[in-house]
Design a protein around this motif. Structure first.
Motif, PDB file in Angstrom:
ATOM      1  N   ASP A 262       0.831  -1.199   0.000  1.00 40.92           N
ATOM      2  CA  ASP A 262       0.000   0.000   0.000  1.00 40.92           C
ATOM      3  C   ASP A 262       0.875   1.261   0.000  1.00 40.92           C
ATOM      4  O   ASP A 262       0.635   2.212  -0.745  1.00 40.92           O
ATOM      5  N   ALA A 263       1.921   1.244   0.834  1.00 37.99           N
ATOM      6  CA  ALA A 263       2.822   2.400   0.919  1.00 37.99           C
ATOM      7  C   ALA A 263       3.566   2.632  -0.385  1.00 37.99           C
ATOM      8  O   ALA A 263       3.956   3.758  -0.700  1.00 37.99           O
ATOM      9  N   ALA A 264       3.774   1.557  -1.162  1.00 40.76           N
ATOM     10  CA  ALA A 264       4.524   1.642  -2.420  1.00 40.76           C
ATOM     11  C   ALA A 264       3.639   1.990  -3.610  1.00 40.76           C
ATOM     12  O   ALA A 264       4.108   1.973  -4.754  1.00 40.76           O
ATOM     13  N   GLY A 265       2.378   2.298  -3.355  1.00 40.66           N
ATOM     14  CA  GLY A 265       1.507   2.778  -4.422  1.00 40.66           C
ATOM     15  C   GLY A 265       0.908   1.721  -5.317  1.00 40.66           C
ATOM     16  O   GLY A 265       0.431   2.029  -6.419  1.00 40.66           O
ATOM     17  N   CYS A 266       0.909   0.460  -4.880  1.00 39.93           N
ATOM     18  CA  CYS A 266       0.267  -0.581  -5.686  1.00 39.93           C
ATOM     19  C   CYS A 266      -1.236  -0.330  -5.785  1.00 39.93           C
ATOM     20  O   CYS A 266      -1.865   0.104  -4.816  1.00 39.93           O
ATOM     21  N   GLU A 267      -1.788  -0.639  -6.927  1.00 45.02           N
ATOM     22  CA  GLU A 267      -3.230  -0.501  -7.097  1.00 45.02           C
ATOM     23  C   GLU A 267      -3.964  -1.797  -6.790  1.00 45.02           C
ATOM     24  O   GLU A 267      -5.152  -1.778  -6.475  1.00 45.02           O
ATOM     25  N   ALA A 268      -3.252  -2.923  -6.899  1.00 37.56           N
ATOM     26  CA  ALA A 268      -3.904  -4.216  -6.673  1.00 37.56           C
ATOM     27  C   ALA A 268      -2.948  -5.171  -5.971  1.00 37.56           C
ATOM     28  O   ALA A 268      -1.724  -5.052  -6.074  1.00 37.56           O
ATOM     29  N   LEU A 269      -3.524  -6.126  -5.256  1.00 35.67           N
ATOM     30  CA  LEU A 269      -2.797  -7.253  -4.671  1.00 35.67           C
ATOM     31  C   LEU A 269      -3.431  -8.518  -5.227  1.00 35.67           C
ATOM     32  O   LEU A 269      -4.648  -8.721  -5.111  1.00 35.67           O
ATOM     33  N   CYS A 270      -2.618  -9.356  -5.842  1.00 30.19           N
ATOM     34  CA  CYS A 270      -3.140 -10.614  -6.379  1.00 30.19           C
ATOM     35  C   CYS A 270      -2.461 -11.776  -5.657  1.00 30.19           C
ATOM     36  O   CYS A 270      -1.237 -11.870  -5.614  1.00 30.19           O
ATOM     37  N   PHE A 271      -3.276 -12.651  -5.071  1.00 34.86           N
ATOM     38  CA  PHE A 271      -2.740 -13.782  -4.318  1.00 34.86           C
ATOM     39  C   PHE A 271      -3.266 -15.096  -4.877  1.00 34.86           C
ATOM     40  O   PHE A 271      -4.354 -15.161  -5.449  1.00 34.86           O
ATOM     41  N   GLY A 272      -2.488 -16.140  -4.717  1.00 34.17           N
ATOM     42  CA  GLY A 272      -2.935 -17.470  -5.098  1.00 34.17           C
ATOM     43  C   GLY A 272      -3.796 -18.058  -4.000  1.00 34.17           C
ATOM     44  O   GLY A 272      -3.599 -17.778  -2.823  1.00 34.17           O
ATOM     45  N   SER A 273      -4.769 -18.852  -4.382  1.00 30.89           N
ATOM     46  CA  SER A 273      -5.639 -19.501  -3.393  1.00 30.89           C
ATOM     47  C   SER A 273      -6.159 -20.813  -3.945  1.00 30.89           C
ATOM     48  O   SER A 273      -6.195 -21.027  -5.152  1.00 30.89           O
ATOM     49  N   GLU A 274      -6.553 -21.688  -3.037  1.00 36.77           N
ATOM     50  CA  GLU A 274      -7.193 -22.921  -3.467  1.00 36.77           C
ATOM     51  C   GLU A 274      -8.589 -22.631  -4.001  1.00 36.77           C
ATOM     52  O   GLU A 274      -9.086 -23.324  -4.881  1.00 36.77           O
ATOM     53  N   SER A 275      -9.221 -21.582  -3.491  1.00 36.62           N
ATOM     54  CA  SER A 275     -10.571 -21.209  -3.911  1.00 36.62           C
ATOM     55  C   SER A 275     -10.601 -20.634  -5.321  1.00 36.62           C
ATOM     56  O   SER A 275     -11.375 -21.074  -6.165  1.00 36.62           O
ATOM     57  N   GLY A 276      -9.755 -19.635  -5.559  1.00 38.21           N
ATOM     58  CA  GLY A 276      -9.753 -18.982  -6.861  1.00 38.21           C
ATOM     59  C   GLY A 276     -10.964 -18.089  -7.089  1.00 38.21           C
ATOM     60  O   GLY A 276     -11.171 -17.590  -8.193  1.00 38.21           O
ATOM     61  N   ASP A 277     -11.769 -17.882  -6.054  1.00 40.09           N
ATOM     62  CA  ASP A 277     -13.022 -17.131  -6.172  1.00 40.09           C
ATOM     63  C   ASP A 277     -13.045 -16.037  -5.116  1.00 40.09           C
ATOM     64  O   ASP A 277     -13.184 -16.320  -3.931  1.00 40.09           O
ATOM     65  N   LEU A 278     -12.931 -14.788  -5.545  1.00 40.97           N
ATOM     66  CA  LEU A 278     -12.882 -13.674  -4.604  1.00 40.97           C
ATOM     67  C   LEU A 278     -14.178 -13.529  -3.811  1.00 40.97           C
ATOM     68  O   LEU A 278     -14.158 -13.127  -2.644  1.00 40.97           O
ATOM     69  N   THR A 279     -15.297 -13.884  -4.418  1.00 39.17           N
ATOM     70  CA  THR A 279     -16.594 -13.757  -3.740  1.00 39.17           C
ATOM     71  C   THR A 279     -16.629 -14.571  -2.454  1.00 39.17           C
ATOM     72  O   THR A 279     -17.168 -14.127  -1.434  1.00 39.17           O
ATOM     73  N   SER A 280     -16.041 -15.755  -2.491  1.00 36.55           N
ATOM     74  CA  SER A 280     -16.066 -16.612  -1.297  1.00 36.55           C
ATOM     75  C   SER A 280     -15.294 -15.974  -0.142  1.00 36.55           C
ATOM     76  O   SER A 280     -15.674 -16.124   1.023  1.00 36.55           O
ATOM     77  N   PHE A 281     -14.226 -15.238  -0.454  1.00 32.97           N
ATOM     78  CA  PHE A 281     -13.472 -14.532   0.591  1.00 32.97           C
ATOM     79  C   PHE A 281     -14.313 -13.410   1.195  1.00 32.97           C
ATOM     80  O   PHE A 281     -14.365 -13.247   2.412  1.00 32.97           O
ATOM     81  N   LEU A 282     -14.966 -12.649   0.342  1.00 36.32           N
ATOM     82  CA  LEU A 282     -15.782 -11.528   0.811  1.00 36.32           C
ATOM     83  C   LEU A 282     -16.954 -12.012   1.658  1.00 36.32           C
ATOM     84  O   LEU A 282     -17.277 -11.426   2.694  1.00 36.32           O
ATOM     85  N   GLN A 283     -17.596 -13.106   1.228  1.00 32.73           N
ATOM     86  CA  GLN A 283     -18.718 -13.665   1.987  1.00 32.73           C
ATOM     87  C   GLN A 283     -18.254 -14.163   3.352  1.00 32.73           C
ATOM     88  O   GLN A 283     -18.939 -13.967   4.367  1.00 32.73           O
ATOM     89  N   THR A 284     -17.076 -14.787   3.388  1.00 31.73           N
ATOM     90  CA  THR A 284     -16.557 -15.323   4.642  1.00 31.73           C
ATOM     91  C   THR A 284     -16.209 -14.208   5.616  1.00 31.73           C
ATOM     92  O   THR A 284     -16.537 -14.281   6.808  1.00 31.73           O
TER      93      THR A 284
END
Length: 405
Positions: A91-113
């Motif tokens: 965040d301090a370095a001005g990145c606009e996005a963070l992309c991580f690997g996951s077993e889920s592969g579905d961002l919605t499931s993270f937000l719901q959890t």
């Protein structure tokens, strides 16, 4: 210039990392890839296979544009603290996005959890505490508590290691009110803890390290098909230059000496030492012939192998509870390496960074970095004196690695 951030260890950089890097860049529509990478000791309480400088070269030669070091007090930590420190740097370095690997592969499931647990936070915390009082490890207690509250795994499987990290990244973004846009890419073919090769080209870092250590005993399959050419070349160069790779057995004598010569009060002050664990560690140090036997002797149902390895790293580095601050954010950004694209990004954006950039240790006098210095010195102790001296000197004098592509 649009930057996507990655939180990595690259122990070592392999084909799965290359897939994640390219997929992240495409998903974010990014011009620049910034990696926050653990230093010489890692989140699971292990010494890195090769030094952070060699892993930085691997990253830059395989598509990363800037490599920043994740400070020791975040790197050798539980997932929540690890994630918090790394997110604060991106965040301090001005990145606009963070992309991580996951077993889920579905961002919605993270937000719901996250939403579900926020609504049930008190019940969730109480359930975790109850499970731990019953002798269950913290990661297992989280998974059991979540499953018990939700009634199923319909949101997110928090028993999976990359899902757990991704969950903590998402939480850190929200808690820090970060500008980072979260993105996730499904892990490809190999699971995080796989000890055996699962496909023809993709393998976990765990299985690759296992093969590398076996190769030192002259009976291992070749890893060339699982790692990019620069990784394979740099691994061979490291072995030729230093004589061996790093693993816990290199540090066993130092850890054993530290444990059996420290008083109970001294050990009680070590970070993450609690509930008489110091006695258990000392007893094991007195009776164990090597690190593997020591770990077998101290492991319990409640304390995971990973938790005890991290504690052992803190004993090794003499990291005290007063050294490991409770702050959720880093105080500095240490630059380990860059490409020309990364250099251009720095020239354009660094005046907007919210943390100071360190490009050379000898130019930075603040005490916050002392743990990183100590960890680098201990890491060098695996080698004979002439190499050790060289590695310790490098920590202070090495400018950021520059790769012109």
């Amino acid at each position: 210039m649009k930057a996507v951030g990655l939180i990595v260890e690259y122990n070592p950089f392999h084909n799965g990392h290359a897939f994640h890097l390219q997929a992240s860049k495409e998903a974010a529509g990014a011009d620049v890839v910034i990696a926050v990478m653990s230093g010489n000791f890692l989140q699971r309480g292990e010494p890195a296979l090769v030094s952070k400088w060699y892993r930085t070269q691997m990253a830059l030669l395989n598509g990363v544009d800037l490599v920043f070091e994740l400070p020791y007090r975040f790197a050798v930590q539980k997932a929540e603290t690890f994630a918090s420190g790394a997110v604060s740097i991106l965040d301090a370095a001005g990145c606009e996005a963070l992309c991580f690997g996951s077993e889920s592969g579905d961002l919605t499931s993270f937000l719901q959890t996250i939403s579900f647990l926020k609504e049930n936070q008190q019940l969730f915390d109480a359930s975790i505490k109850q499970h731990m009082e019953n002798g269950v490890s913290y990661p297992k207690a989280i998974a059991l508590s979540y499953q018990g509250l939700s009634g199923s795994d319909q949101f997110l499987n928090l028993a999976k290691p990359n899902n757990i990290l991704g969950f903590q990244y998402m939480k850190a973004i929200l808690e820090q009110n970060s500008q980072l846009k979260p993105l996730t890419v499904a892990r490809k073919n190999a699971d995080y803890h796989d000890e055996h090769f699962a496909s023809e080209t993709i393998a976990s870092a765990t299985s690759i390290r296992k093969a590398i250590f076996a190769e030192e005993e002259m009976h291992s399959p070749n890893i060339e098909q699982y790692v990019p050419e620069p990784t394979n070349r740099l691994l061979q160069e490291y072995k030729q230059r230093f004589g061996s790779y790093h693993h816990w057995e290199n540090y066993w004598d130092l850890l054993q000496y530290k444990l059996i010569t420290s008083s109970a009060d001294e050990l009680k002050n070590i970070y993450e030492m609690e509930e008489g664990l110091e006695n258990r560690l000392v007893d094991a140090a007195l009776t164990s012939a090597d690190f593997k036997e020591y770990m077998d002797n101290i492991k319990t149902k409640r304390y995971t192998w990973t938790r005890l390895q991290r504690l052992s790293v803190h004993v090794l580095t003499n990291a005290k509870k007063t050294d490991m601050k409770n702050s959720i954010q880093a105080e500095y950004i240490r630059l380990l390496g860059m490409t020309q694209t990364g250099k251009d990004y720095l020239n354009k954006m660094k005046k907007h960074f919210s943390l100071p950039i360190i490009s050379k240790l000898s130019a930075y006098k603040e005490k916050e970095i002392l743990l990183d210095i100590k960890a680098a010195r201990i890491y060098a102790m695996a080698f004979p004196k002439h190499i050790r001296k060289q590695m310790i000197r490098q920590e202070f004098n090495q400018p950021p690695i520059f790769i012109q592509k």
